[in-house]
Design a protein around this motif. Structure first.
Motif, PDB file in Angstrom:
ATOM      1  N   TYR A  53      29.817  13.151 -11.094  1.00  0.00           N
ATOM      2  CA  TYR A  53      30.936  13.657 -12.092  1.00  0.00           C
ATOM      3  C   TYR A  53      32.104  13.635 -11.271  1.00  0.00           C
ATOM      4  O   TYR A  53      33.140  13.085 -11.766  1.00  0.00           O
ATOM      5  CB  TYR A  53      30.575  14.856 -12.601  1.00  0.00           C
ATOM      6  CG  TYR A  53      31.651  15.710 -13.355  1.00  0.00           C
ATOM      7  CD1 TYR A  53      32.049  15.434 -14.503  1.00  0.00           C
ATOM      8  CD2 TYR A  53      32.437  16.624 -12.635  1.00  0.00           C
ATOM      9  CE1 TYR A  53      33.197  15.923 -15.338  1.00  0.00           C
ATOM     10  CE2 TYR A  53      33.415  17.411 -13.462  1.00  0.00           C
ATOM     11  CZ  TYR A  53      33.793  17.135 -14.636  1.00  0.00           C
ATOM     12  OH  TYR A  53      34.865  17.747 -15.284  1.00  0.00           O
ATOM     13  N   ILE A  54      32.124  14.344 -10.078  1.00  0.00           N
ATOM     14  CA  ILE A  54      33.671  14.408  -9.157  1.00  0.00           C
ATOM     15  C   ILE A  54      34.022  12.923  -9.148  1.00  0.00           C
ATOM     16  O   ILE A  54      35.148  12.526  -9.139  1.00  0.00           O
ATOM     17  CB  ILE A  54      33.288  15.030  -7.936  1.00  0.00           C
ATOM     18  CG1 ILE A  54      33.045  16.545  -8.296  1.00  0.00           C
ATOM     19  CG2 ILE A  54      34.497  14.843  -7.094  1.00  0.00           C
ATOM     20  CD1 ILE A  54      32.459  17.297  -7.055  1.00  0.00           C
ATOM     21  N   ARG A  55      33.168  12.074  -8.588  1.00  0.00           N
ATOM     22  CA  ARG A  55      33.549  10.534  -8.403  1.00  0.00           C
ATOM     23  C   ARG A  55      34.171   9.788  -9.727  1.00  0.00           C
ATOM     24  O   ARG A  55      35.375   9.099  -9.743  1.00  0.00           O
ATOM     25  CB  ARG A  55      32.225   9.898  -8.185  1.00  0.00           C
ATOM     26  CG  ARG A  55      32.416   8.225  -7.600  1.00  0.00           C
ATOM     27  CD  ARG A  55      31.373   7.575  -7.020  1.00  0.00           C
ATOM     28  NE  ARG A  55      30.684   7.208  -8.296  1.00  0.00           N
ATOM     29  CZ  ARG A  55      30.893   6.138  -9.048  1.00  0.00           C
ATOM     30  NH1 ARG A  55      31.793   5.112  -8.741  1.00  0.00           N
ATOM     31  NH2 ARG A  55      30.202   6.001  -9.957  1.00  0.00           N
ATOM     32  N   ARG A  56      33.491  10.297 -10.816  1.00  0.00           N
ATOM     33  CA  ARG A  56      34.045   9.564 -12.079  1.00  0.00           C
ATOM     34  C   ARG A  56      35.466  10.211 -12.425  1.00  0.00           C
ATOM     35  O   ARG A  56      36.188   9.488 -12.932  1.00  0.00           O
ATOM     36  CB  ARG A  56      33.212   9.773 -13.261  1.00  0.00           C
ATOM     37  CG  ARG A  56      31.711   9.226 -13.034  1.00  0.00           C
ATOM     38  CD  ARG A  56      30.667   9.138 -14.233  1.00  0.00           C
ATOM     39  NE  ARG A  56      29.503   8.442 -13.781  1.00  0.00           N
ATOM     40  CZ  ARG A  56      28.429   8.670 -14.913  1.00  0.00           C
ATOM     41  NH1 ARG A  56      28.545   9.487 -16.033  1.00  0.00           N
ATOM     42  NH2 ARG A  56      27.524   7.916 -14.633  1.00  0.00           N
ATOM     43  N   PRO A 114      36.274  11.900 -19.333  1.00  0.00           N
ATOM     44  CA  PRO A 114      37.285  13.154 -19.591  1.00  0.00           C
ATOM     45  C   PRO A 114      36.205  14.567 -18.898  1.00  0.00           C
ATOM     46  O   PRO A 114      35.116  14.352 -18.403  1.00  0.00           O
ATOM     47  CB  PRO A 114      37.026  13.480 -21.118  1.00  0.00           C
ATOM     48  CG  PRO A 114      36.499  12.010 -21.570  1.00  0.00           C
ATOM     49  CD  PRO A 114      35.648  11.248 -20.556  1.00  0.00           C
ATOM     50  N   ARG A 115      37.243  15.460 -18.584  1.00  0.00           N
ATOM     51  CA  ARG A 115      36.661  16.420 -18.080  1.00  0.00           C
ATOM     52  C   ARG A 115      35.547  17.305 -18.802  1.00  0.00           C
ATOM     53  O   ARG A 115      35.767  16.950 -20.023  1.00  0.00           O
ATOM     54  CB  ARG A 115      37.838  17.423 -17.413  1.00  0.00           C
ATOM     55  CG  ARG A 115      38.438  18.216 -18.709  1.00  0.00           C
ATOM     56  CD  ARG A 115      39.351  19.373 -18.161  1.00  0.00           C
ATOM     57  NE  ARG A 115      38.443  20.284 -17.676  1.00  0.00           N
ATOM     58  CZ  ARG A 115      38.776  21.417 -16.895  1.00  0.00           C
ATOM     59  NH1 ARG A 115      40.004  21.510 -16.589  1.00  0.00           N
ATOM     60  NH2 ARG A 115      37.823  22.296 -16.385  1.00  0.00           N
ATOM     61  N   MET A 116      34.687  17.855 -18.119  1.00  0.00           N
ATOM     62  CA  MET A 116      33.653  18.586 -18.848  1.00  0.00           C
ATOM     63  C   MET A 116      34.036  19.989 -19.077  1.00  0.00           C
ATOM     64  O   MET A 116      34.694  20.417 -18.466  1.00  0.00           O
ATOM     65  CB  MET A 116      32.440  18.550 -18.152  1.00  0.00           C
ATOM     66  CG  MET A 116      31.419  17.233 -18.302  1.00  0.00           C
ATOM     67  SD  MET A 116      29.803  17.379 -17.538  1.00  0.00           S
ATOM     68  CE  MET A 116      29.409  15.538 -17.653  1.00  0.00           C
ATOM     69  N   ALA A 117      33.286  20.396 -20.151  1.00  0.00           N
ATOM     70  CA  ALA A 117      33.454  22.083 -20.396  1.00  0.00           C
ATOM     71  C   ALA A 117      32.319  22.636 -21.037  1.00  0.00           C
ATOM     72  O   ALA A 117      31.618  21.778 -21.588  1.00  0.00           O
ATOM     73  CB  ALA A 117      34.475  22.136 -21.276  1.00  0.00           C
ATOM     74  N   PHE A 118      31.567  23.447 -20.598  1.00  0.00           N
ATOM     75  CA  PHE A 118      30.197  24.027 -21.088  1.00  0.00           C
ATOM     76  C   PHE A 118      30.451  25.045 -22.030  1.00  0.00           C
ATOM     77  O   PHE A 118      31.508  25.849 -21.964  1.00  0.00           O
ATOM     78  CB  PHE A 118      29.349  24.571 -20.021  1.00  0.00           C
ATOM     79  CG  PHE A 118      28.645  23.465 -18.897  1.00  0.00           C
ATOM     80  CD1 PHE A 118      27.899  22.604 -19.498  1.00  0.00           C
ATOM     81  CD2 PHE A 118      29.649  23.356 -17.522  1.00  0.00           C
ATOM     82  CE1 PHE A 118      27.433  21.749 -18.212  1.00  0.00           C
ATOM     83  CE2 PHE A 118      29.092  22.435 -16.760  1.00  0.00           C
ATOM     84  CZ  PHE A 118      27.821  21.485 -17.300  1.00  0.00           C
ATOM     85  N   GLN A 119      29.639  24.944 -23.274  1.00  0.00           N
ATOM     86  CA  GLN A 119      29.786  25.856 -24.313  1.00  0.00           C
ATOM     87  C   GLN A 119      28.573  26.219 -24.776  1.00  0.00           C
ATOM     88  O   GLN A 119      27.503  25.372 -24.714  1.00  0.00           O
ATOM     89  CB  GLN A 119      30.743  25.258 -25.202  1.00  0.00           C
ATOM     90  CG  GLN A 119      30.506  24.367 -25.939  1.00  0.00           C
ATOM     91  CD  GLN A 119      31.636  23.732 -26.964  1.00  0.00           C
ATOM     92  OE1 GLN A 119      32.420  24.467 -27.359  1.00  0.00           O
ATOM     93  NE2 GLN A 119      31.639  22.208 -27.070  1.00  0.00           N
ATOM     94  N   LEU A 120      28.404  27.392 -25.308  1.00  0.00           N
ATOM     95  CA  LEU A 120      27.108  27.667 -26.203  1.00  0.00           C
ATOM     96  C   LEU A 120      27.280  27.167 -27.414  1.00  0.00           C
ATOM     97  O   LEU A 120      28.073  27.597 -28.325  1.00  0.00           O
ATOM     98  CB  LEU A 120      26.870  29.048 -26.092  1.00  0.00           C
ATOM     99  CG  LEU A 120      25.618  29.533 -26.741  1.00  0.00           C
ATOM    100  CD1 LEU A 120      24.470  29.061 -26.017  1.00  0.00           C
ATOM    101  CD2 LEU A 120      25.752  31.124 -26.867  1.00  0.00           C
ATOM    102  N   THR A 121      26.026  26.229 -27.940  1.00  0.00           N
ATOM    103  CA  THR A 121      26.094  25.770 -29.376  1.00  0.00           C
ATOM    104  C   THR A 121      25.065  26.429 -29.879  1.00  0.00           C
ATOM    105  O   THR A 121      23.905  26.288 -29.547  1.00  0.00           O
ATOM    106  CB  THR A 121      25.924  24.076 -28.899  1.00  0.00           C
ATOM    107  OG1 THR A 121      27.033  23.528 -28.634  1.00  0.00           O
ATOM    108  CG2 THR A 121      25.903  23.577 -30.549  1.00  0.00           C
TER     109      THR A 121
END
Length: 281
Positions: A53-56, A114-121
């Protein structure tokens, strides 16, 4: 919810330090968990390793910066942690499909991650049957494989690992099964990642037993732990979906967090059970 907040704090820290050396232990601290726990959790939730993820993200930003004709390739390479222009160029071309120099062209297509973000679905109300069990240390006797995961592809594959266990070995393993968990146990242990985003782990396929191993089988010592055990009916795609739901739905809203230890999939005819080692928050 605390778990999701911690994971997003970790992602914020990464985003703020893409041009600096990123200490994954510090990243894990932002998520209020161990480095091992964070790496495993991130991989299971996102489908890629944290290093990948960091590399991308770095290669995405570097392409944007190279659109400025005054920016030198070597400066961008050093900024994002590459020790030489050649190493940067190889990584850049593997990701974007073109060299850094050619990427400056206005008609050149490039990739963006794109940068990630975690969310509760909130999903449709589907039950998850589970129980919490305290279990003393036990051992799994079976076949061990050293598995590499590169670009989300396993080597050897699970099909290849299962093909290694012929009918004779299956009968031998069945004869050694004499304690819970009852069934064929698939145990993933010793998960680790390198700086290139490639992961390795040991995959054991065997049975829980108190007997001494025979022939060329290997033993995995499983420490005493508290286990969350999820019961599943269905085929492999259903198991994979359930595994994802455990980490994305059950764990964030429970009063538990992961502990270091193997993850188990126990199969008995058409029923399966996922075992994850946990502790109270």
């Amino acid at each position: 919810m605390d778990m999701l907040k911690g994971m997003n704090e970790a992602l914020n820290y990464i985003e703020e330090n893409l041009a600096n050396k990123i200490d994954l232990n510090e990243v894990a601290n932002r998520a209020f968990c161990s480095e091992y726990h964070f790496k495993r959790l991130f991989s299971l939730l996102s489908g890629i390793t944290i290093s990948e993820y960091i590399r991308r993200r770095r290669l995405t930003l570097s392409a944007l910066e190279l659109k400025d004709a005054q920016t030198k390739v070597i400066d961008v390479a050093l900024k994002y942690g590459y020790q030489s222009p050649d190493a940067f160029s190889r990584a850049f071309q593997n990701f974007h499909g073109v060299t850094p120099s050619l990427s400056r062209s206005s008609d050149q297509n490039l990739k963006a991650y794109p940068r990630m973000a975690f969310q509760l679905t909130i999903q449709g109300g589907t039950e998850m049957n589970y129980r919490i069990v305290e279990k003393e240390a036990f051992k799994i006797v079976g076949v061990k494989n050293n598995v590499n995961m590169i670009n989300e592809i396993l080597s050897p594959t699970y099909e290849e690992m299962m093909a290694e266990i012929n009918d004779t070995k299956m009968r031998e393993l069945a004869s050694m099964l004499n304690m819970a968990p009852y069934g064929m146990v698939h145990a993933s242990a010793n998960y680790s990642e390198d700086e290139e985003g490639n992961a390795t782990f040991n995959q054991y396929i065997g049975v829980a037993s108190t007997k001494e191993e025979i022939n060329d089988y290997t033993t995995l010592e499983v420490p005493a732990s508290t286990w969350a055990i999820f019961e599943i009916d269905g085929d492999w795609p259903h198991i994979e979906n359930h595994w994802q739901r455990i980490y994305s739905e059950w764990l964030p809203t429970s009063s538990y967090e992961l502990t270091e230890g193997p993850e188990l999939l126990v199969s008995d005819e058409h029923k399966s059970g996922i075992w994850i080692s946990i502790k109270k928050k």
